[in-house]
Write a protein that holds these residues in place. Structure first.
Motif: not given
Length: 945
Positions: A492-497, A736-742
């Motif tokens: 869902x978050x990916x589709x929002x982005x 996650x791939x590209x959708x994380x930066x921790x």
């Protein structure tokens, strides 16, 4: 009025010396004092004098009046102009001339009441100086006390003894800085009347001290000591069947005998487990440390008195150290050397180094020892199962459990019902019943019943779910007393982005989605979308993901619910994922355990007091290791000893043995280290402190496994594969791939611990969770959990009443600068506890003592992200935003997702009037720039990195 003025109005010698700072005029002009000495002219002192004049007349209203602040500034300018316009450079002004000009300015401005009070003050002050001179000359007068009688608990009337009252107050103030026993005596004396009960006299002392807390926070400790005196009268009278007043100095002799009698009598009354009488009570009594009673502040002790102490017929029979020992005895009840362990547990609790959660404190050692804090359930999609779940809610709530319910399996509105060939009303009507059940069963009458409902974001009723807390609409579809939370998959978050469409389904037609996460969920979800397009699915709805996201954030801002929690990180990083799926979090969003029809997840909580483990500005590793080793044993002991009101909870807890060690006092630790919350240094401290706590907790659980064996489902867990929390964070990044930066940096010897766990196992499936600690932090007198300071001076309301709360660290600094006075109190009240607009406060302190709404909320997310990589469950993370907007909320919650957070908790925001008053007019400090994230989360964007 004259007495009020005498205390509050002045440019007298004492007040003129309260401010150390000098303005530019100080080097040009000087003031001749009444004693003939010269001091630099400082116009700030005129501002203080005028403000105190208004305080004397208008009282607390002045502290909330912008008019007063504006008038004072104007009058001060007039007084200064009048004084200086005819003076040459380096001229001299007499103190009486200053007071004349203050009086004249007040009259000219039409502030006649204030001016009259000021005139009366000057006259009274002159009389006071003469009286002081007479005392110095030996001309004293004896003041006779009017005849008063006091009624003892046994009904006997005795003459009021002012010397006894004075001695009690002197004992309460002994060793406490900046408090006046004389002032407290006079304030109490004004409250007395003939025929007053002794208990009311004691309460009058408490209330008198309590009324002074906002002026001097050390009166909180005085009020606690006076409350303790009242409590001793109550408890000792019960066990001894007589009325006795016992001073603190006598308690070393009294406590042991009292404790033994208390345990036996409470057991006879069926208030405590009879097994406690079979401990070696004399050995335990000898270990009690009466002086620990003096460590409480007023809020902490009053909270214990009102809500925690064992009582009989509304009489508290439990003193603080007996309370801690009773809790420790319950936790040690199954130990082999149980007296020794009870003493060890007692010492940890009584020192405030660690505190067990509220249910443990409520019920340990009682006949119904329900000690667990959190219960997670999943509700099935049939009528029997739904009402069985509501019954389970009621039973768990009765014994002080907080509840998290997963409602995603319940079919949506309009879905087909096979048994009746009708259409479902959806999940909302059942949520209304769950809401009313929580209200009806209010945790045994000790605190409000509390439940949080979770729903996955693809459920076809999700839009109605978002509206549950609204104050408008059909009341039959509202649940105002229930907490709610969105359980959001990464897809869902990916589709929002990516600004794509999102499909809502009824769970009876897509049952797999409830049990899947990550890439497997995404694949199944897309398959169901294709089936919907092909006409193979009856109930579905297609909307823009961004539109649903905006409504989520809009309802969050409007109603505070539903909270934003993320399904995939909770599951991908779950240590026991071979046993099931995490379908929801708990009441406070820090527990992430699997649930199914046969298992209600249970977690036992307690928190390390981080502030107690800072030595010379650094974490004391040796002390922290001792604390955590004992604390983990206490938490593990809960599991066998615990009373389970439903069998599914017992089944789950004994199999997996999860516990949640957390922290409190994080903000206190930052104050001790003199670090601003909104800084890279604070983020780094959050990282390193949580790494050490995580390491020591996991190590302690491994040591327990060597002694007691691993939990039964250890094989197949991430632990058994050598995957620790820091490793599971890397797994999330891979998924996650590209959708994380921790940030995944580490500093400790994790490889050694990893091998030790693989060899010897671990006692608990989960070890760490940071709970809100709303009440136990009050008991210990520290800041809640990982929270920033809410305000530096405010009134706190809870079930125990209203309490003045001030920031002792700030006040200590202000005292060092000699600028803690009535005007500073007034300014803090006026600016809602903020120091940012107070010119006298240095910029360095403004940065360190910025309050929650003065921080950029992204700093909270950054610190939370650093902690999350070390925590095998989650953390209750409140987010504060003074001036919320759609764009800010969008960026904030996307940042939380990108930084790898599992959950968030409340969104706190300010009303418009509070924002206006608390917005700094001038703030020259240079805080660290807030971390940034762009609205589209571009993996190539520098801000997102």
């Amino acid at each position: 009025m004259l007495e009020t003025c005498n205390d509050q109005i002045a440019t007298s010698d004492s007040v003129m010396n309260t401010i150390a700072t000098e303005n530019r005029l100080g080097s040009q002009y000087s003031v001749i004092r009444r004693n003939g000495k010269r001091t630099p002219f400082d116009q700030n002192k005129i501002t203080i004098a005028l403000t105190k004049a208004f305080l004397a007349v208008e009282g607390g209203q002045a502290s909330a009046s912008r008019r007063v602040h504006q008038i004072v500034a104007k009058l001060c300018e007039q007084v200064v102009d009048a004084l200086l316009k005819r003076l040459p450079e380096n001229g001299v002004i007499h103190i009486e001339d200053i007071q004349d000009q203050v009086e004249l300015a007040l009259m000219r401005s039409g502030e006649h009441k204030v001016a009259r009070a000021y005139v009366l003050y000057r006259e009274e002050h002159e009389k006071q100086r003469l009286a002081e001179k007479a005392v110095q000359d030996g001309q004293t007068e004896q003041v006779e006390e009017p005849g008063l009688t006091i009624v003892n608990p046994d009904g006997a009337e005795v003459n009021f003894d002012p010397e006894s009252l004075s001695a009690t107050i002197e004992a309460a103030t002994a060793g406490i800085e900046d408090v006046s026993s004389e002032k407290l005596f006079e304030l109490t004396r004004e409250s007395l009347f003939d025929g007053m009960k002794l208990s009311d006299l004691n309460q009058a002392m408490v209330l008198s001290a309590r009324s002074l807390i906002d002026q001097e926070p050390n009166y909180s400790q005085v009020a606690a000591r006076l409350l303790l005196s009242n409590l001793r009268l109550e408890a000792l009278s019960f066990v001894n069947d007589s009325s006795t007043i016992v001073a603190q100095s006598e308690m070393a002799q009294v406590y042991p005998n009292y404790f033994i009698k208390y345990i036996k009598k409470a057991s006879e009354l069926k208030l405590l487990d009879e097994e406690l009488t079979r401990f070696d009570l004399e050995k335990l009594a000898a270990a009690i440390q009466p002086d620990r009673d003096l460590a409480f502040n007023y809020l902490g002790l009053q909270t214990l008195y009102d809500r925690y102490f064992i009582h009989s017929e509304n009489t508290r029979i439990e003193l603080p150290q007996a309370f801690f020992m009773r809790v420790a005895m319950g936790l040690a009840i199954n130990e082999i050397e149980r007296e020794a362990k009870a003493v060890e547990f007692y010492q940890l609790l009584a020192s405030f180094d660690f505190m067990s959660s509220t249910p443990t404190l409520f019920n340990s050692g009682t006949t119904r020892p329900q000690l667990s804090s959190c219960y997670l359930t999943t509700v099935p999609d049939n009528l029997y199962g739904i009402y069985d779940s509501l019954r389970d809610n009621a039973m768990l709530s009765k014994f002080a459990g907080g509840l998290g319910n997963d409602w995603t399996r319940v079919r949506g509105m309009g879905a087909w019902i096979k048994g009746t060939n009708g259409k479902s009303q959806g999940v909302v009507p059942f949520l209304k019943v769950a809401n009313d059940t929580a209200v009806a069963v209010n945790q045994g009458g000790k605190r409000k019943g509390a439940v949080c409902a979770y729903l996955e974001s693809w459920h076809i009723d999700v839009e109605d779910f978002l509206d549950l807390r609204k104050n408008t609409g059909d009341e039959r579809r509202r649940a105002h007393d229930m907490n709610t939370a969105n359980w959001i998959p990464d897809l869902f978050m990916q589709r929002v982005v990516e600004e794509k469409e999102w499909t809502l389904f009824s769970p009876d037609e897509v049952p797999e989605l409830h049990e899947l996460c990550g890439k497997a969920f995404a694949q199944a979800y897309e398959d169901y979308e294709r089936k919907a397009d092909a006409g193979e699915i009856r109930s579905f709805k297609r909307i823009k993901a961004v539109d649903l996201w905006r409504k989520m954030l809009g309802m969050l801002f409007e109603t505070g619910h539903p909270w934003v929690t993320f399904k995939d990180p909770c599951n991908i990083r779950y240590t026991n994922q071979h046993q099931g799926v995490v379908h929801s979090s708990n009441l406070c969003t820090e527990i992430t355990l699997h649930t199914n029809d046969d298992e209600i997840a249970v977690c036992n909580l307690g928190s390390v007091n981080l502030a107690q483990h800072i030595t010379q500005g650094e974490l004391d590793r040796a002390k922290l290791e001792r604390t955590i080793s004992t604390a983990m044993r206490m938490l593990d002991n809960v599991i066998e000893y615990n009373y389970y009101s439903v069998p599914q909870a017992r089944n789950s807890n004994l199999k997996h043995r999860p516990v949640g060690l957390g922290v409190m006092g994080f903000q206190d630790a930052l104050y001790q280290k003199e670090i601003a919350y909104a800084s890279d240094a604070a983020v780094e401290f959050a990282d390193r402190s949580m790494e050490l706590i995580s390491y020591l907790a996991i190590k302690a659980s491994c040591q327990l496994a060597k002694e007691r064996g691993s939990y039964s489902t250890f094989q197949g867990s991430l632990w058994s594969q050598g995957i620790l929390p820091i490793d599971s964070a890397a797994n999330l990044a891979s998924e996650r791939g590209n959708y994380i930066n921790q940030d995944l940096s580490q500093t400790l010897a994790w490889d050694e611990l990893r091998e030790e766990i693989k060899s010897h196992g671990i006692r608990n499936s989960n070890c760490l969770a940071i709970a809100p600690t709303a009440t136990i932090s009050n008991i210990c007198g520290v800041s809640q959990s990982i929270e920033p300071t809410y305000q530096n001076l405010y009134v706190k309301s809870n079930l125990s009443g209203e309490f003045s709360v001030s920031n002792p660290y700030l006040i200590k600094q202000l005292k060092k600068l000699n600028i803690w006075d009535e005007v500073m109190v007034n300014d803090l009240k006026y600016f809602d506890g903020s120091v940012q607009s107070i010119d006298r406060v240095p910029d360095t302190l403004k940065a360190i003592y910025a309050t929650a709404f003065e921080l950029d909320a992204r700093w909270l997310v950054e610190a939370g992200s650093r902690r999350q990589k070390w925590i095998d469950q989650a953390q209750s993370l409140n987010l504060y935003m003074a001036e919320a907007s759609g764009k800010k909320l969008d960026q904030l919650y996307k940042l939380a997702w990108v930084r790898g957070l599992k959950t968030t908790y409340y969104l706190r925001s300010l009303g418009a009037t509070q924002v206006e008053k608390s917005t700094p007019e001038k703030y020259d400090a240079k805080p660290e720039p807030a971390p940034q994230v762009c609205s589209i989360l571009d993996p190539d964007c520098e801000a997102c990195q």
